[in-house]
Motif scaffolding. Structure first.
Motif, PDB file in Angstrom:
ATOM      1  N   GLU A 209       0.828  -1.212   0.000  1.00 17.90           N
ATOM      2  CA  GLU A 209       0.000   0.000   0.000  1.00 17.90           C
ATOM      3  C   GLU A 209       0.862   1.261   0.000  1.00 17.90           C
ATOM      4  O   GLU A 209       0.659   2.174   0.813  1.00 17.90           O
ATOM      5  CB  GLU A 209      -0.937   0.017   1.211  1.00 17.90           C
TER       6      GLU A 209
ATOM      7  N   ASP B 282      -9.967   7.188  -2.819  1.00 16.63           N
ATOM      8  CA  ASP B 282     -10.446   6.696  -1.529  1.00 16.63           C
ATOM      9  C   ASP B 282     -11.755   5.926  -1.685  1.00 16.63           C
ATOM     10  O   ASP B 282     -12.008   4.970  -0.968  1.00 16.63           O
ATOM     11  CB  ASP B 282     -10.665   7.855  -0.550  1.00 16.63           C
TER      12      ASP B 282
ATOM     13  N   ARG C 284      -0.838   4.619  -0.051  1.00 17.79           N
ATOM     14  CA  ARG C 284      -1.431   4.981   1.222  1.00 17.79           C
ATOM     15  C   ARG C 284      -0.394   5.601   2.156  1.00 17.79           C
ATOM     16  O   ARG C 284      -0.666   6.555   2.873  1.00 17.79           O
ATOM     17  CB  ARG C 284      -2.030   3.727   1.873  1.00 17.79           C
TER      18      ARG C 284
ATOM     19  N   ARG D  55      -8.380   1.213   4.457  1.00 18.62           N
ATOM     20  CA  ARG D  55      -7.727   0.134   3.721  1.00 18.62           C
ATOM     21  C   ARG D  55      -7.352  -0.983   4.658  1.00 18.62           C
ATOM     22  O   ARG D  55      -7.033  -0.778   5.812  1.00 18.62           O
ATOM     23  CB  ARG D  55      -6.465   0.662   3.081  1.00 18.62           C
TER      24      ARG D  55
END
Ligand code: ADP
Ligand code: MG
Length: 477
Positions: free
Chosen positions: A164, A335, A167, A314
């Motif tokens: 990720e 998102d 993120r 997430r």
């Protein structure tokens, strides 16, 4: 429905054909994974062959096993005692989840793992460094805290995973990632995962990867298939009662609901509980035990509703979760895709409802542009869309300022009265005035929320940050 995807001829790959160690194949079977997901089919052979991998894949596509399986395979026949693989992931929940997945997949192997994240004691995590677990799963901040100490070394890391990555960028972890890289040997294999590829992430991949196998880039931001998405137009102040109505009418059995702010999450949580819905909440102001407890309780059905803010959107893996509700329209289209990725993970299907007030229409249009279609609008019969709100999740700013001003004026008056009294020699009582006038009426909103009033500490699983040693023993499923 979705933007047409380039047709792909997918040869029928099986886990057995990926040449994985029999112990891993056994665990995969026990987990009930019939065949590899596309990202696993694409990534595992490259990773097994020792190549760097750059994979762009949507949430729920099975990335965790895509990086864990080849790493576990390579670590099985090695001597133990040093950290040979490092997985860096943005949130505590993800770290805990990845450790759980590792424990499931490694159950018939000697490979050990531990997680390292903030919000819990350093002690057990220090032990994991000292004993030298095979796979360390860490969030960036806490990992750097440990790296300041002499016991922590990443000198022997051969496999590095960035999970990720986009993120982590969103959360401002890029400097930390770069620092961590200084502790990891440059001669290593790197597996890099990101759902999207914004500029800074692309730059990072150039620094970190050598001649990587690039995977799946063309499907970057369409949501997982199988999700039924719908939009519920509703006035801002009626969102809570619309949500309650949907629950009461059995439109959804359980729901993971996202709000824009922690404050709204807390207020929605209280509103639901007041109306007899079992609920919990999870956001940045909640302690790690509180988060763990909330998530576990939601997973096991103790709570019908889990209210969450974006930060934890997430990586929450709830198998066969029926519904995701966007109580507020996510600010960034990416998102939205991540959030609704919470449902329809791998094989399961689910629904994603988004509540949209008039002010949020613009953001919704941006989302529709990204996912390439217009989402159906739904209104529910017999719901009074023109009702006057009985619940307000936020005190309007003007009201809030007026209340603060009033309070300050009163404080000043009290202080002055006290000073006057002193000056008068304490003899005569000050002219009486109401000690504290009735507070601003209306919304029933007060600033600040009572911390963890119903703190039930019924925790299992990842908690404690993982100590060294063989975790768990038997698989939990
Ligand atoms: P991602 O990291 O891409 O968001 P995960 O790795 O968490 O996704 O996987 C999502 C879910 O799919 C998990 O519940 C996982 O156990 C399940 N899963 C992963 N691989 C398979 C597979 N080959 N077959 C069935 N389910 C799978
Ligand atoms: Mg993941």
């Amino acid at each position: 429905m979705h933007r047409p995807l380039r047709p792909r001829i997918v040869p029928l790959t099986t886990f057995a054909s990926l040449d994985l160690h029999p112990g891993l194949l056994k665990a995969i079977k026990e987990l009930g994974f019939a065949r590899p997901t596309p990202i696993q089919t694409d990534a595992i052979p490259h990773a097994m062959a020792g190549r760097d991998v750059l994979a762009c894949a949507q949430t729920g596509s099975g990335k965790t096993a895509a990086f864990l399986l080849p790493i576990l395979h390579k670590l099985i026949d090695r001597p133990r005692g040093t950290i040979r693989a490092l997985v860096v992931t943005p949130t505590r929940e993800l770290a805990a989840q990845i450790l759980e997945d590792l424990e499931d997949l490694a159950v018939h192997t000697p490979v050990t793992g531990a997680s390292v994240f903030g919000g819990v004691g350093m002690g057990p995590q220090e032990r994991a460094f000292r004993s030298g677990v095979d796979v360390m799963i860490a969030t960036p901040g806490r990992l750097l805290d440990h790296l300041k100490a002499p016991y922590a070394s990443l000198d022997k890391v051969e496999y590095l995973v960035l999970d990720e990555a986009d993120r982590m960028l969103d959360m401002g972890f890029l400097p930390e990632i770069k620092k961590i890289l200084r502790y990891v040997p440059t001669k290593r294999q790197t597996l890099f995962f990101s759902a999207t590829m914004p500029g800074p992430i692309l730059a990072l991949t150039r620094d970190m990867l050598q001649n990587p196998a690039s995977i799946n880039l063309e499907r970057q931001s369409t949501p997982a298939t199988g999700i039924t998405q719908a939009v519920y137009p509703v006035a801002q102040e009626l969102k809570a009662s619309l949500f309650l109505t949907l629950l009461q009418r059995g439109e959804m059995e359980e729901a993971l609901v996202f709000t824009r702010t922690k404050h709204r999450a807390d207020r929605l949580f209280k509103f639901l509980v007041k109306n007899g819905i079992t609920a919990e909440r999870i956001h940045g102001n909640r302690s790690q035990p509180q988060r763990t407890q909330a998530l576990a309780g939601f997973k096991n059905g103790t709570y019908r509703v889990l209210v969450a803010t974006d930060i934890v959107a997430r990586g929450i893996d709830i198998t066969e979760l029926g519904h995701v509700v966007n109580f507020d329209v996510p600010m960034a289209p990416a998102d939205y895709v991540h959030r609704i990725g919470r449902t329809a993970r791998a094989a399961a299907t689910g629904d994603a409802f988004t509540f949209v007030s008039r002010e949020e229409e613009g953001e919704l249009r941006d989302i529709e542009k990204v996912i390439g279609r217009r989402l159906p609008r739904v209104t529910i019969p017999d719901f009074d869309y023109s009702a006057k709100a009985d619940t307000q999740l936020e005190v309007p700013i003007a009201e809030r300022i007026a209340a603060i001003r009033k309070q300050k004026a009163e404080e000043r008056a009290r202080a002055k009265a006290k000073a006057d009294r002193k000056a008068a020699g304490g003899g005569s009582p000050a002219p009486s005035r109401p000690a504290r006038p009735a507070s601003h009426g209306g919304s029933g909103t007060t600033a600040g929320s009572k911390p963890g009033s119903s703190q039930r500490r019924r925790r299992r699983g990842p908690g404690g940050g993982g100590g060294g040693g063989r975790p768990g023993g038997t698989p939990s499923k």
